[in-house]
Design an enzyme around this catalytic site. Structure first.
Site, PDB file in Angstrom:
ATOM      1  NE  ARG A  90      -5.848   2.529  19.770  1.00  0.00           N
ATOM      2  CZ  ARG A  90      -5.335   3.788  20.318  1.00  0.00           C
ATOM      3  NH1 ARG A  90      -3.995   3.952  20.100  1.00  0.00           N
ATOM      4  NH2 ARG A  90      -6.221   4.604  20.931  1.00  0.00           N
ATOM      5  CB  SER A 121      -7.100   8.470  11.842  1.00  0.00           C
ATOM      6  OG  SER A 121      -7.616   7.857  10.678  1.00  0.00           O
ATOM      7  CG  ASP A 177      -6.490   6.878   5.951  1.00  0.00           C
ATOM      8  OD1 ASP A 177      -5.723   6.168   5.659  1.00  0.00           O
ATOM      9  OD2 ASP A 177      -7.424   6.550   6.969  1.00  0.00           O
ATOM     10  CD  GLU A 224     -17.430 -11.531   4.894  1.00  0.00           C
ATOM     11  OE1 GLU A 224     -17.189 -12.459   4.247  1.00  0.00           O
ATOM     12  OE2 GLU A 224     -18.396 -11.353   5.964  1.00  0.00           O
ATOM     13  CG  ASP A 246      -6.469  12.570   8.455  1.00  0.00           C
ATOM     14  OD1 ASP A 246      -7.103  11.653   9.245  1.00  0.00           O
ATOM     15  OD2 ASP A 246      -6.814  12.566   7.198  1.00  0.00           O
ATOM     16  CD  GLU A 265      -9.537   9.712   2.154  1.00  0.00           C
ATOM     17  OE1 GLU A 265     -10.658   9.061   1.368  1.00  0.00           O
ATOM     18  OE2 GLU A 265      -9.699  10.105   3.263  1.00  0.00           O
TER      19      GLU A 265
END
Length: 177
Positions: free
Chosen positions: A113, A109, A14, A74, A12, A21
């Site tokens: 990408r 993940s 993160d 955003e 993984d 995280e």
């Protein structure tokens, strides 16, 4: 890792390769707090580790009876990008671990990408993985579904039973199993 009993190591990103995280959780908690809700940042980190952002937003909106602003994603993305540039660090010892693996390695993940590539560049891990990145955005279902891990195993032509998954979250472990 000499003479391993597996043929592919799937990491993984993160929380396993980079310590992202807490950064995402800090931004998320700050935005929710700015809208008048007191949140417990450490509790949110524990509760939402490995959870997709849309799922996190939905859960918090329901729990707090809150309507996130239209520009939430955003604002979140902008703030996280700045914080990531300033503070992202690789997990301690990960460079040495990755170098010690004697079988092919890749990343699976729930991040995009682009996000994964950016984090790998910042943490100087990109050369170890090249294009061997699999995103939960590119399969029918993200973690906790196994789709992203199955896509990685298939791409490397390795049976899932011959893969080892390195994970740090319940959704990720669930997907790996």
């Amino acid at each position: 890792m000499n003479n391993p009993s597996f043929d592919l190591v799937i990491f993984d990103c993160d929380g396993v390769l980079v310590d992202s995280e807490p950064l995402a959780n800090r931004v998320f908690s700050q935005i929710v707090s700015e809208h008048g809700f007191a949140v417990d940042e450490p509790e949110y980190l524990k509760k939402f580790s490995g959870v997709t952002l849309p799922e996190r937003i939905s859960t918090v909106a329901e729990e707090l009876n809150w309507s996130p602003p239209r520009n939430f994603l955003e604002v979140f993305d902008e703030r996280l990008a700045i914080l990531t540039e300033q503070e992202l660090q690789p997990i301690q010892g990960i460079h040495e671990l990755v170098q010690s693996v004697t079988v092919p390695i890749c990343i699976a993940s729930n991040g995009t990408r682009e996000e994964v590539n950016h984090r790998l560049r910042l943490s100087k891990l990109a050369p170890f993985f090249g294009d061997a990145i699999f995103s939960g955005h590119e399969v029918p279902n993200p973690k906790p579904a196994p789709d992203v891990y199955l896509a990685a195993a298939k791409a490397f032509e390795v049976p899932p039973s011959r893969c080892i998954v390195i994970e740090d979250s319940i959704p990720g472990v669930t997907a790996g199993v």
